[in-house]
Scaffold this active site. Structure first.
Site, short mmCIF file in Angstrom:
data_model
loop_
_atom_site.label_atom_id
_atom_site.label_comp_id
_atom_site.label_asym_id
_atom_site.label_seq_id
_atom_site.Cartn_x
_atom_site.Cartn_y
_atom_site.Cartn_z
N GLU A 1 1.13 -1.45 0.07
CA GLU A 1 -0.18 0.45 0.03
C GLU A 1 0.58 1.03 -0.05
O GLU A 1 1.99 1.17 0.95
CB GLU A 1 -0.73 -0.14 1.20
CG GLU A 1 -1.83 -1.34 1.19
CD GLU A 1 -3.05 -1.18 1.70
OE1 GLU A 1 -3.84 0.07 2.16
OE2 GLU A 1 -3.76 -1.90 2.64
C1 LIG Z 1 -5.04 -9.93 7.42
C2 LIG Z 1 -5.12 -9.10 7.59
C3 LIG Z 1 -4.42 -7.81 6.37
C4 LIG Z 1 -3.32 -7.31 6.12
N1 LIG Z 1 -3.76 -6.42 5.26
C5 LIG Z 1 -2.12 -5.65 5.12
C6 LIG Z 1 -1.88 -5.36 3.43
O1 LIG Z 1 -3.08 -5.20 2.32
N2 LIG Z 1 -1.19 -4.45 3.64
C7 LIG Z 1 0.02 -4.48 4.58
O2 LIG Z 1 0.77 -3.29 4.45
N3 LIG Z 1 -0.73 -4.62 5.90
C8 LIG Z 1 -0.82 -5.40 5.67
N4 LIG Z 1 -1.62 -6.22 7.75
C9 LIG Z 1 -1.14 -5.98 8.59
C10 LIG Z 1 0.77 -5.81 7.74
O3 LIG Z 1 0.05 -7.25 7.70
C11 LIG Z 1 1.08 -6.46 9.04
O4 LIG Z 1 1.20 -4.87 9.58
C12 LIG Z 1 2.52 -6.58 9.84
O5 LIG Z 1 2.97 -7.58 8.93
C13 LIG Z 1 3.55 -6.94 11.35
O6 LIG Z 1 4.55 -7.41 10.96
P1 LIG Z 1 4.87 -7.32 12.51
O7 LIG Z 1 6.22 -8.26 12.81
O8 LIG Z 1 4.78 -6.17 13.02
O9 LIG Z 1 3.75 -8.94 13.46
P2 LIG Z 1 3.98 -10.10 13.44
O10 LIG Z 1 3.84 -10.41 12.21
O11 LIG Z 1 2.68 -10.26 14.15
O12 LIG Z 1 5.40 -10.70 14.52
C14 LIG Z 1 5.03 -11.31 15.05
C15 LIG Z 1 5.85 -12.51 15.48
O13 LIG Z 1 5.96 -12.38 17.19
C16 LIG Z 1 4.81 -14.20 17.20
N5 LIG Z 1 4.70 -13.94 18.64
C17 LIG Z 1 3.79 -13.54 19.25
N6 LIG Z 1 3.52 -13.74 20.59
C18 LIG Z 1 5.15 -14.13 20.82
C19 LIG Z 1 4.97 -14.96 22.69
N7 LIG Z 1 5.18 -14.67 22.78
N8 LIG Z 1 6.50 -15.62 21.66
C20 LIG Z 1 7.31 -16.07 20.79
N9 LIG Z 1 6.63 -15.34 19.59
C21 LIG Z 1 5.33 -14.60 20.21
C22 LIG Z 1 4.20 -14.01 16.35
O14 LIG Z 1 3.93 -15.83 16.59
C23 LIG Z 1 4.66 -13.07 14.76
O15 LIG Z 1 4.62 -13.90 13.81
C24 LIG Z 1 -2.32 -6.56 7.19
C25 LIG Z 1 -3.15 -8.05 8.47
C26 LIG Z 1 -3.76 -8.90 8.07
C27 LIG Z 1 -3.64 -10.14 9.21
#
Ligand SMILES: Cc1cc2nc3c(=O)[nH]c(=O)nc-3n(C[C@H](O)[C@H](O)[C@H](O)COP(=O)(O)OP(=O)(O)OC[C@H]3O[C@@H](n4cnc5c(N)ncnc54)[C@H](O)[C@@H]3O)c2cc1C
Ligand SMILES: *[C@@H]1O[C@H](CO)[C@@H](O)[C@H](O)[C@H]1NC(C)=O
Ligand SMILES: *[C@@H]1O[C@H](CO)[C@@H](O)[C@H](O)[C@H]1NC(C)=O
Ligand SMILES: *[C@@H]1O[C@H](CO)[C@@H](O)[C@H](O)[C@H]1NC(C)=O
Length: 490
Positions: free
Chosen positions: A89
């Site tokens: 996006e």
């Molecule tokens: C349905 C959906 C649609 C989306 N659409 C878009 C889109 O079209 N475009 C866009 O840019 N963004 C989109 N997003 C948002 C985007 O996917 C997220 O902002 C991004 O992937 C988040 O990454 P992160 O590393 O912050 O978190 P996460 O991907 O949640 O990474 C955190 C990790 O920590 C792990 N974890 C959690 N708790 C623990 C624990 N206690 N111990 C060990 N590990 C743990 C989890 O398993 C995970 O792997 C969407 C998200 C979803 C779910």
């Protein structure tokens, strides 16, 4: 003499050899400098940044059996579909979205989403007159422009912030008909996964993602999946085999962290399987939904300013439901990919998409619901959801459509490692309070999309937050500058 010397040499060699083995094993069991919790986009991006700066004794603990987190493909009816993030996006603007750069580097197959013909694709009971729909869309655009202008006039302190709905009331444009509500849903909930009633006007109008990176969104439609972006970053600093599987001992899967003990001397991280790991620092990348739950206990408790900041933010829920049919019964040419369903009940299966332009013959539909509807649907059997969807489709396309053969309902909210899909900025949370979510507490650092300075909720936000949080930690480790200037008075 010569013999003695030789013997001496051999003993010395042996001794050195033993010492060497000892130091190798000591090195491999050496305490990591940093433990990173979570291997989603932000955790991997943070770990790579640390590694690039020379901090390579790291340990990544991931609760699930894979990396990628909320970027995840799943096979459904013979096709890999995205059950998490789908779009890059913010494309074609002044600055280049780093995820767009990454997607192009990997030659990911992408497809620009074209919403320009939406007015010809609005259904109520059957297809709606397009000029009726167009005037509703035009009116909503005018309100959004006025909202953007108004938002810029608000005090940067955040004290004047209002909800998007409040602005609609001020401009006497609160959506009331089914079509107005469908368009309103498309403009707001379909992006933020929460209704205008709770969403901050100041922090979403204009939205930095579109203002800085461009208005276009490109769907990733590649059988390798959007998650290949995370694998690509990971494989640059973690050892992998020839099939691209990560085999590096610094990544441990199926390690759900349930306790973080921290002091000014170091950190001890415990996992549900009874293991404990010590390190100098820890970086937590779990979602704000997880931080709001009691999955990870902090000892001592996090300070109250930190807890309050975490509790004030919203973890929204956005559900992409995939439905398979024996044949297609919807228009499938150019300008038909997205369509709306207008119902008196706001948010009831309102936004639809077909895949005929990207996967011809897939006979696949995607319905998106959010918020309360997502939670309701996650708690009922998929067969009930399928029955509701069939009824909606019959009112759109007539009684003679075929029964769906399969359905996929992702359940991010019920999943204790996510507790939702992405963060949304609620009304009344100021920038200063938001900065507290990102602020480290002693040796505990935070990262993740919910800590991104300008792009919370997005893949690029997750990526950039990983880089930012890693730099904060690097300046602490390498240059001893550990005092991060953050206004902690709420
Ligand atoms: C349905 C959906 C649609 C989306 N659409 C878009 C889109 O079209 N475009 C866009 O840019 N963004 C989109 N997003 C948002 C985007 O996917 C997220 O902002 C991004 O992937 C988040 O990454 P992160 O590393 O912050 O978190 P996460 O991907 O949640 O990474 C955190 C990790 O920590 C792990 N974890 C959690 N708790 C623990 C624990 N206690 N111990 C060990 N590990 C743990 C989890 O398993 C995970 O792997 C969407 C998200 C979803 C779910
Ligand atoms: C749509 O409605 C307008 C009036 O609002 C009318 O002029 C037009 O003929 C209608 N179009 C169709 C295709 O029914
Ligand atoms: C859709 O438009 C593109 C160009 O924008 C064209 O190449 C393609 O043939 C069109 N497809 C259909 C089904 O009309
Ligand atoms: C717009 O959508 C209608 C209805 O699905 C379709 O018939 C038409 O070809 C589309 N027009 C354009 C310009 O894409």
């Amino acid at each position: 003499m010569a013999v003695l010397k030789m013997l001496h040499g051999a003993v010395l060699t042996l001794l050195l050899f033993v010492l060497d083995i000892y130091s190798v094993s000591a090195r491999s069991e050496q305490q990591p400098a940093v433990i990173i919790i979570g291997a989603g986009m932000s955790g991997i991006s943070a770990a790579k940044t640390l590694s690039d700066s020379g901090i390579k004794n790291i340990l990544i603990l991931e609760a699930t059996n894979r990396i990628g987190g909320r970027i995840h493909k799943k096979n459904f009816a013979g096709l890999n579909v995205e059950i998490g993030a789908n779009w890059v996006e913010g494309v074609n603007g002044q600055e280049v979205n780093p995820i767009w750069t990454l997607a192009n580097k990997l030659k990911l197959r992408t497809f620009r989403s074209d919403f320009s013909n939406l007015s010809s694709n609005v259904y109520e009971n059957g297809l709606l007159n397009s000029s009726t729909a167009q005037s509703v869309l035009d009116d909503a655009d005018k309100v959004a422009e006025a909202a953007s202008e108004f938002s810029k006039s608000l005090s940067p302190s955040g004290q004047d912030d209002i909800s998007v709905l409040t602005f609609q009331r001020l401009s006497q444009s609160v959506p009331s008909t089914a079509v107005e509500m469908a368009v309103d849903y498309f403009n707001h909930d379909y992006e933020f996964a929460e209704p205008p009633r709770v969403t901050s006007l100041q922090n979403t109008e204009p939205l930095p993602t579109f203002a800085n990176y461009g208005e276009d969104v490109y769907a990733v439609v590649d059988q390798r999946g959007y998650e290949s972006t995370v694998y690509h970053l990971a494989c640059q600093f973690l050892a992998s085999d020839s099939n691209g599987n990560i085999i590096d001992p610094r990544l441990k899967l199926n390690k759900a962290v349930n306790k973080i003990e921290y002091s000014d001397k170091g950190v001890t991280v415990s996992t549900e399987d009874g293991s404990t790991y010590k390190s100098d620092y820890v970086m937590v990348s779990a979602s704000v939904g997880v931080l709001q739950s009691d999955l990870i206990k902090f000892k001592p408790d996090l300070p109250s300013w930190k807890i309050l900041a975490i509790y004030q933010f919203d973890m929204a829920v956005y559900t992409n439901i995939f439905i398979k049919f024996p044949y297609k019964f919807w228009p499938s040419g150019n300008g038909t990919e997205f369509f709306l369903y207008a119902n008196e009940r706001r948010g009831y299966y309102p936004v639809w998409r077909h895949f005929e332009l990207v996967y011809p013959g897939s006979n696949l539909l995607l319905a998106t619901v959010t918020d309360e509807e997502s939670r309701r649907i996650e708690q009922q059997p998929d067969s009930e959801t399928k029955a509701e969807i069939m009824e909606v489709l019959r009112s759109m396309f007539g009684k003679n459509i075929p029964e769906a053969t399969d359905i996929l309902v992702p359940k991010w909210w019920s999943n204790r490692f996510y507790k939702g899909t992405f963060s949304n900025w609620p009304i009344g949370v100021s920038r200063a309070e938001y900065d507290q979510i990102r602020a480290p507490v002693g040796r505990v650092y935070f990262t993740g999309e919910h800590t991104s300075q300008h792009y919370n909720g997005y893949v690029h936000g997750a990526y950039l937050s990983g880089v930012d949080s890693a730099f904060m930690l690097i300046s602490c480790i390498k240059y001893g500058s550990c005092d991060v200037q953050i206004d902690t008075k709420a």
